[in-house]
Design an enzyme around this catalytic site. Structure first.
Site, mmCIF file in Angstrom:
data_model
loop_
_atom_site.group_PDB
_atom_site.id
_atom_site.type_symbol
_atom_site.label_atom_id
_atom_site.label_comp_id
_atom_site.label_asym_id
_atom_site.label_seq_id
_atom_site.Cartn_x
_atom_site.Cartn_y
_atom_site.Cartn_z
ATOM 1 N N HIS A 40 39.238 38.907 33.068
ATOM 2 C CA HIS A 40 40.326 39.749 33.566
ATOM 3 C C HIS A 40 40.747 40.758 32.510
ATOM 4 O O HIS A 40 40.674 40.486 31.313
ATOM 5 C CB HIS A 40 41.547 38.890 33.914
ATOM 6 N N THR A 107 32.999 41.276 43.628
ATOM 7 C CA THR A 107 33.426 42.642 43.943
ATOM 8 C C THR A 107 34.763 42.996 43.310
ATOM 9 O O THR A 107 35.207 44.132 43.400
ATOM 10 C CB THR A 107 33.513 42.852 45.464
ATOM 11 N N GLY A 108 35.416 42.045 42.649
ATOM 12 C CA GLY A 108 36.549 42.357 41.804
ATOM 13 C C GLY A 108 37.886 42.431 42.501
ATOM 14 O O GLY A 108 38.011 42.238 43.706
ATOM 15 N N GLU A 109 38.908 42.721 41.687
ATOM 16 C CA GLU A 109 40.264 42.913 42.180
ATOM 17 C C GLU A 109 40.804 44.224 41.616
ATOM 18 O O GLU A 109 40.529 44.595 40.473
ATOM 19 C CB GLU A 109 41.203 41.772 41.728
ATOM 20 N N GLY A 176 34.114 34.980 52.019
ATOM 21 C CA GLY A 176 33.873 35.069 53.449
ATOM 22 C C GLY A 176 32.384 35.042 53.726
ATOM 23 O O GLY A 176 31.558 35.230 52.822
#
Length: 320
Positions: A40, A107-109, A176
Site C-alpha cells: 500500500h 487491479t488495485g484500489e 468476483g
C-alpha cells in the site's frame, strides 16, 4: 490434520517496517507456513498509521527468515508503478528469497493508485491494464532484451540482469467470478479475502489449477468485547460494503465512511473476535473445507504477541 498451508498476514498498514520484519521472524518461529504482506501507499485509515515501501521490507525479511514462504498480497503493477519497474523489483526480491516468494497481483484500489495524478479507470479497463502488465513482466523475466509497444505501456531495450533461478509464481487477486476467470487464464494461482466460494468455483471452472489463497480477519484478545473495540478502532474498513474499498481515494474518506460502522456490525460480521481458540480453528477449517489450500490469518490491532502465543499453543498444533 490438514494438507493446507496456514499463513500469517504482515499488515503493512498497521506496523512500521522493523516490526514487520520481527513479526515475520516470529511467525516462522511459531510454526506458520507462509506470510502475506500488503503493498500500500496509504493505510486505510490514519489510526492504522503506517505504509512502508514493501520492496524494502521484503529484502529484510528475505535475510531474516530461513524457510518461511512469503507473498505480496497484492501489488497493482499498472498505475502507481510501471510494470517494468515492478518486474525489476520482483526479480530482485525473488532472487533473494531463493524459491520462497510468490507475487500476488490485482487491479488495485484508488486509495493507492491515484497518488501520481493518474485517472482511476473503471474495472474493465483495470483488467485490461493488468493483462498487458502481466504479459510485459513475464517477458522481462526471461532475461532478454525487451521492447514493448502495447495499448497502455511502452518499454524500449529493457533487460533485467538480476533474476531468480525460476520465474516467481504469480497469483491473481479476484473478488468476483469475472476476475477469477482472468486469474485462471493468466495467473499461476488465485488470491482473495474471505470464504468466497463463488470466486473459487469460477476459478476452477475456468481451468485454474494453481494454489488458492484466502485471508481471514481475526482479533484475538482477552475478551470478545475488547477484540470488537480493537477492530472498530483499527480496522473498521472490514465492514464497509460493496466497492467502496476500490473507489475511495484517501484515508480521510475511509474514516468518513467508517463512521457508519457500529459495534454490532463488527460483532455480527465475518471477523473472528472470540478469545476461544476453537472458534479460530473453526474459521480456518471452514476455509479449508470450502477448497482453499492456503489460508492466512490477519490479526487486527497492535497486540500481535497474544495472538502468536494463542496460535502457537492452541491453534497451529491442532492443524498439524
Amino acid at each position: 490434520m490438514t494438507d493446507a498451508q496456514i499463513g500469517y498476514t504482515l499488515s503493512s498498514e498497521e506496523h512500521p517496517p522493523n516490526d514487520l520484519v520481527r513479526n515475520a521472524v516470529r511467525s516462522e518461529a511459531v510454526g506458520f507456513d507462509f506470510a502475506s504482506i500488503s503493498d500500500h501507499f496509504h493505510p486505510w485509515t490514519s489510526t492504522q498509521g503506517n505504509s512502508p515501501f514493501v520492496w524494502s521490507v521484503l529484502g529484510a525479511i528475505a535475510h531474516a527468515t530461513d524457510d518461511l514462504d512469503v507473498g505480496v498480497g497484492v501489488t497493482c503493477p499498472t498505475i502507481r508503478m510501471h510494470p517494468a519497474i515492478c518486474a525489476h523489483a520482483v526479480a530482485t526480491v525473488a532472487a533473494m528469497f531463493e524459491g520462497r516468494f510468490t507475487f500476488g497481483v490485482g487491479t488495485g484500489e484508488n486509495l493507492n493508485e491515484h497518488v501520481l495524478g493518474d485517472r482511476w479507470p473503471e474495472h474493465d479497463v483495470r483488467l485490461e491494464l493488468l493483462e498487458e502488465a502481466m504479459e510485459l513482466m513475464d517477458a522481462l523475466w526471461e532475461g532478454e532484451n525487451t521492447s514493448h509497444r502495447g495499448k497502455h505501456y511502452t518499454v524500449e531495450n529493457a533487460r533485467l540482469y538480476t533474476l531468480p533461478e525460476e520465474k516467481p509464481p504469480v497469483a491473481v487477486s479476484a473478488f468476483g467470478p469475472k476476475t477469477a476467470w482472468m486469474a485462471a487464464e493468466y495467473g499461476d494461482g488465485l488470491w482473495t479475502v474471505g470464504i468466497k466460494e463463488d470466486v473459487l468455483e469460477a476459478y476452477e471452472d475456468a481451468g485454474g489449477e494453481g494454489p488458492t489463497y484466502t485471508q481471514l480477519d481475526v482479533c484475538y484478545a482477552e475478551t470478545e468485547e475488547e477484540a470488537i473495540e480493537t477492530v472498530l478502532e483499527h480496522w473498521p474498513n472490514t465492514a464497509l460494503p460493496g466497492e467502496l474499498s476500490q473507489e475511495l481515494p484517501t484515508p480521510a474518506h475511509f474514516e468518513q465512511a467508517a463512521q457508519m460502522v457500529e459495534y454490532e456490525d463488527i460483532a455480527e460480521g465475518a471477523t473472528v473476535t472470540s478469545p476461544e481458540p476453537a472458534d479460530h480453528l473453526e474459521s480456518i477449517h471452514e476455509a479449508i473445507d470450502a477448497g482453499f489450500d492456503h489460508v492466512y490469518v490477519h490479526q487486527i490491532g497492535p497486540d500481535q504477541d497474544s495472538f502468536f502465543e494463542c496460535y502457537e499453543e492452541s491453534v497451529l498444533p491442532e492443524l498439524d
